[in-house]
Design an enzyme around this catalytic site. Sequence first.
Site, PDB file in Angstrom:
ATOM      1  CE  LYS A 341      -3.845  -1.904   2.760  1.00  6.13           C
ATOM      2  NZ  LYS A 341      -4.928  -1.754   1.780  1.00  6.13           N
ATOM      3  NE  ARG A 415     -10.784  -9.234  -3.223  1.00  7.40           N
ATOM      4  CZ  ARG A 415     -10.885  -8.223  -4.096  1.00  7.40           C
ATOM      5  NH1 ARG A 415     -11.068  -8.471  -5.379  1.00  7.40           N
ATOM      6  NH2 ARG A 415     -10.810  -6.982  -3.686  1.00  7.40           N
TER       7      ARG A 415
END
Length: 576
Positions: A341, A415
């Site tokens: 990130k 996910r």
Amino acid sequence: MPALSLADQVDGPGSARRRPSERRKSNRGCVKADPEPVRKRPGEASRRRQAPRETAMDVVPRRGNIASRPAGAVAIGIFQGERRPTGAAGAIDRASRGAVTALLRSRDFTGRFLETAVLYPSGLRARRLIVVGLGQPEELSPHRVRLVAGQAARRARDLGARTLATPAHGAGRGGIEPERAARAVAEGSILGDYRFTAYRTDPGPPPLDRVEIVELDAASSVRMRPAILDGVRVARGVCLARDLASTPGEDLPPERLGQKALAVARAAGATARVLGKAQLERLGMGGLLAVGRGSANPPCLIVLERGPGGGRGAATAARPTRTVVVIGKGVTFDTGGISLKPRENMNKMKYDMSGGAAVLGLFSALQGVELPLRLVGLIPAAENMPGGRALKPGDVVRMMDGTTVEVTNTDAEGRLLLADALAYSRRYEPEAVVDLATLTGAISIALGHLAAGLFTPDEDLAAELLAAAAETGERLWRMPLWPEYASELRGDTADFVNSAGREGVSILAATFLRHFARDLPWAHLDIASTAWSPVDRPHEPRGPTGFGVRLLLEWISRRAADPGKSAAPAAARARP
């Protein structure tokens, strides 16, 4: 609209890249409880001493005239345009020799929603009078009452009042049932007073010690008591979720989150198990194991179970029972892994376990509550870190149900672990499954910070969740989940890819999960837009919000009260 950066596609709200002018300030709010210390490894430096724990506020019913209650402050509500105070405000006005009427006549205060004034009139046993605007009578709702109570509690705290007396706003002219109004005031008072001070050397003004909800009618006061207790229980569950999401990742790795879950389960009359790496390997939970591979802190699956009636027992063949499963993403810190990130706002990624925190807050809020169904909570917990053993783009992961997934983005990790938890949930044969997760930064771009995304093919389940959202003020907005989206996730090397393209990022993430839910009555809540508030609000400070605790509890309570709910074939309730 400009094209989103690659980071905008991925899991977690910190994934959305911001220009310097858009960067949010760091959280300055605080919590009611200190995080538990992590056991030190040999030779590891000791953590700095943390601030002492704040005392939990009491919220109690009182019968009598509010004007005669001794308190650090008394709070009343005034409708917009009101010229002659009535009810509790009228009693205060008479005792204070017209102080409220004089305020209204001055037009310095009009009663706009959440407008606030502080008076110091004579004739009251309270030192201060806090007047809060209720807005238009026809717009008053339990959630607005909750916000008014939070505004009053926060103002009283900042003024140094240790005690606050208040009526159940809206129970008279507002047309809200006294019990609902009292519960909303109890919730709002605790949520508004909440701060996270565990790491502060100067915690600021002390919290309120007590809030009294005053009612003149004896019968109404008696009926309000259980509603107030319910409100206190729920608000403390929210505060627990905020505590956990505010705790730095160094003090709350997956193992420590599991220990916290064990403590919550004991207090709530539930059972809890923490499945470690060896057990995950035996289960074939390749997604969860892959996410945690790069961290020195191994992943785990936290399983909480609460039997019908509040007992610890599980269902048996001789005693079948309805079962509801809630799943919360538990990434205790998310760097993005190899797909790192950006630096900006990465410090907030301690709250990427807000879904898991909401599940623990939900179980905590069920202390003493009897439900005619079994509730199962699953929290797949991991740290997503870069390192020599970390998951790499291009790696293929075999999930618990046998599906293979090519990892195109290691920052689309949530996910993967949720998919394994969904596969695990099938063993309970649930009548409904709801997962909630800070899954995609893109949902914030779509909805802002005032609603979470609701994804489900099940019409009945969608209606239930939307009704619970309307009651609690934890807003949901239903998003599309058409089957055609699935083609964008088809892989060349494996069955699926975990991330594809910039468009419809949140929808594609939910579509990925839908494959693993299969025919379960299932809904996904993307709470990346609501789990962290960028601004102070009356019932929540800037920072982690505990979103989902009140929503899930309301949904489960309504479902439990309806014996007609059962696990009817999902296809019969699905929309195309």
